[in-house]
Design an enzyme around this catalytic site. Sequence first.
Site, PDB file in Angstrom:
ATOM      1  N   TYR A  92     -57.170  -7.645-129.074  1.00 48.49           N
ATOM      2  CA  TYR A  92     -57.509  -7.111-130.372  1.00 48.49           C
ATOM      3  C   TYR A  92     -56.448  -6.384-130.928  1.00 48.49           C
ATOM      4  O   TYR A  92     -55.931  -6.536-132.116  1.00 48.49           O
ATOM      5  CB  TYR A  92     -58.678  -6.312-130.205  1.00 48.49           C
ATOM      6  CG  TYR A  92     -58.570  -5.054-129.835  1.00 48.49           C
ATOM      7  CD1 TYR A  92     -58.613  -4.989-128.247  1.00 48.49           C
ATOM      8  CD2 TYR A  92     -58.121  -3.918-130.514  1.00 48.49           C
ATOM      9  CE1 TYR A  92     -58.365  -3.645-127.681  1.00 48.49           C
ATOM     10  CE2 TYR A  92     -57.968  -2.593-129.694  1.00 48.49           C
ATOM     11  CZ  TYR A  92     -58.176  -2.567-128.553  1.00 48.49           C
ATOM     12  OH  TYR A  92     -57.721  -1.199-128.099  1.00 48.49           O
TER      13      TYR A  92
ATOM     14  N   GLY B 230     -50.605 -27.751-172.879  1.00 48.13           N
ATOM     15  CA  GLY B 230     -50.828 -29.058-172.495  1.00 48.13           C
ATOM     16  C   GLY B 230     -50.536 -29.410-171.222  1.00 48.13           C
ATOM     17  O   GLY B 230     -50.943 -29.849-170.380  1.00 48.13           O
TER      18      GLY B 230
ATOM     19  N   GLU C  94     -54.899 -14.231-143.879  1.00 49.29           N
ATOM     20  CA  GLU C  94     -54.082 -13.062-143.268  1.00 49.29           C
ATOM     21  C   GLU C  94     -54.631 -11.750-143.854  1.00 49.29           C
ATOM     22  O   GLU C  94     -53.759 -10.833-144.050  1.00 49.29           O
ATOM     23  CB  GLU C  94     -52.663 -13.118-143.347  1.00 49.29           C
ATOM     24  CG  GLU C  94     -52.022 -14.241-142.640  1.00 49.29           C
ATOM     25  CD  GLU C  94     -50.624 -14.066-142.119  1.00 49.29           C
ATOM     26  OE1 GLU C  94     -50.105 -13.096-141.835  1.00 49.29           O
ATOM     27  OE2 GLU C  94     -49.917 -15.146-142.022  1.00 49.29           O
TER      28      GLU C  94
END
Lengths: 252, 410
Positions: B260, B368, B391
Site C-alpha cells: 500500500y 465547424g 492516477e
Amino acid sequence: MISKILVPVKRVVDYAVKIRIKPDKSGVDTESVKMSMNPFDEIALEEAVRLKEKGVVKEVVAISLGPAGCSETLRTAMALGADRSIHVETNQDIQPLGVAKVLQKIVLKENPQLVFTGKQAIDDDSNQTAQLLAGLLGWNQATFTSKVELKPEEEKAVVTREVDGGLETLSVNLPSVLSADLRLNQPRFAKLQNIMKARKMPIERLTPEQVGVDITPRTKIISVTEPPSRKSGVKVDSVTELVDKLKKEGIL
Amino acid sequence: MHRLRLLNTGIRTQQICRKFHSTPARRVGSLHSFSEEEKLLKDTVARFAKEVIAPKVKKMDDISLMDPTIIRALFEQGLMGIETSATYGGNGMNFTSAILAIEEIAKVDPSVSVVVDVQNTLVSIPLRRWGTEEQQQKYLPRLCTDTVGCFCLSEWGSGSDAFALQTTARREGNSFVLNGTKAWITNSGESQFFIVFANVDHSMGYKGITAFIVTKHNTGIKIGKRENKLGLRASSTCEVNLVNCVVSEQDVLGEVGKGYKYAIETLNEGRIGIAAQMCGLAQGALDHTIPYLMQRKQFGQTIASFQGVRFDYAWLATEIEAARLLTYNAARLQEEGKPFTKEAAMAKLFSSEVATRVASKCVEMLGGVGFTKDFPVEKYYRDCKIGQIYEGTTNIQLETIGKLVVKEYE
C-alpha cells in the site's frame, strides 16, 4: 580506413522559426530566437558518422566558429556521433572567408583526409565556405553531394553531385573538401544514451587569435529588408471575363 | 522495527543520491531554466515526436491500436528508461528530463505520451526504489530496451478506494499464488512485465497488500478485455486476469504487507508525469488552433483579431503556463529531495482541468472544422477527459491537497 573527417557545423536560427528583420535593417533579429545546427551540416555529420559506423573512418571531429552558444551545437554534434569537438569562440560577425581561413589552420593541425561541410548555411545562404577552403588548401572539392562512397585503400572517394543538368558522378583523390546536399541522407535523432555520453566528451576551446587568423569581415551588410509582400490576385466570375482581363494585361 | 528503519534509510539515501544528480542544488533562474542535456533532450524529443510520431497519430486513434514501430522507436531512442541508471541500461537522467519528454510527446499524441509516462514512472519507480539488487539487474535492463511494463492496482470494485482490492496472494511454500482480476490497466495490451498488487491476508486490511513482479513467463496471467475508450484510444487499457498465477517469493517487490505504501508513493510521484502529459495536450491543442484563427477571416478580419476571441486564447495561454510551472516546480522539488506530495497533486489537478478547458475552447474557436475528424483538435478534446480521472481523480487530488493544507495549520 581513413583516420579523420572534420565536420564544420554552424549555429543558425532554427529552420522552423519565422524570422523578423531588426528595426534598423542591419540584419535578422536573433535575440531569444531558437538556434539549431544548420540542417545541411547535420546531413554532412550524419554521413561522416555513418562512414565511421561502416568502419572506413576512425574519428569524426566537429568544429564550430562563433559565440558561446556554439558549445550547445557541438554538444549536439557529439550526441549525434562526433568523437570530439573544437570551439573557436568569437563574438564577431561570421563570414565564409573568415571561416575558411580558420578551417584551413585547423586542417593543417588536425590532418583530416576529408572536410565535410553542409552546402550552405540557411541564414546567409552563401554557399562559399567549402569552395574557399578547398582553394586555400589547394585541395580538390566535390560540392552538392547526394551520394558518397569512400575508398580508403585507393585513397579516393566516389561522389555523386546534384548539378543543374541532373547528377554527376566524380572520383576525387583524398584529401578532399565535400559539401552535403539535401538528399544525401536523413539525419538521425540523438538518442538519450548518446546525449548523456556527450556530456562528458571534450570540447577544445580556442580563439581566432590562438588559431592565428584575422576573421574581421571583408564584406559589410548595408541593409536587410523583407521581400515585397505578395499582392493578392484578382478573382473573375467567368471565362469571358478571364480572357478579357488577360487581353487587357497584354498576356493574350 | 529494525526492518522499518532500514527501509527509511533506504529512501533517504535515494533522496540524497538524487541531490547530486545533474540538477543544480540552488535554482537561479525561472522554472524555464534547463541544463544543456535537458534542453537537448527537449529539442530532440520534440523533433522525434513531430517527425516519427505525428504521421501515425490519426491512424492509431482510428484503429485504436499503438503502432509497434512507434514502441520500438521509443525504446531505441532511450525514452523508456530515462531515469534508470546506466548500470541497468538506462540513461541516468533526472526526473525533469522524463517530465520534459512526456510533455513534448503529449503535444503530438497524448496516447504515446502515456506509454512513456507509465513506463518511466509507475513501472520504473517501484523497481528502482524497492527492488533488490537481483531484481533490478534482472528486470530494469529489459524495461529499458524492449519490454513494456504496467502497474496493476485497480480492479472493477476498487478504483479510488484502491486498498479495497480483492486480488489474493496465498502463500504456498516458496511461492505465492495470485487470484483476481485487475481492471483499467494502461499499457497492459503491450506488456510483458506487471507490477501486481494483491493482499496476502485480508484480515489485516490494507496492511496485507503486497507488490509482486509478474512477467509473461509466469503461468496464470492473461490479458483480458480491452476497453473501447472515448480518448487515448491508441493506448491499451485492458483487464488483467490472474488465475492461480504462481509467483516466486524472489519476485515479491519490497516487503510483504508494504504494498500500500509503495502504491501511494509511486502514484504521488507518477502524477507529476500525468500533469506533464496534460500540459503537453493543452499546448498541442492550442498549437493546432491559433494558426488557423490567424488565417480564417469573417466580417473582413481574422478570427484571431476579434477581441472576444483574443481574450479567450489569452486566458488559455495563461492557464497552460500556470499548469506548466506547477508541473516543473513539483518535478524540481522531487529532484531536490524535498516534500512534493501537495505540489504534485496540485499540478495534476490543475493541469487536467486546464487541458479540458483548453481542448474544449479550441474546438469551439475553430468553428465547424473543429468538430470534424479532419482536424486534429477533436482528438485532444476526447483525450483530455481521462486526465481528471486516472492516477487519482480530481476529487482525490482535492482531498489530498485539502488534508495537507490543514496540516500546515496544526
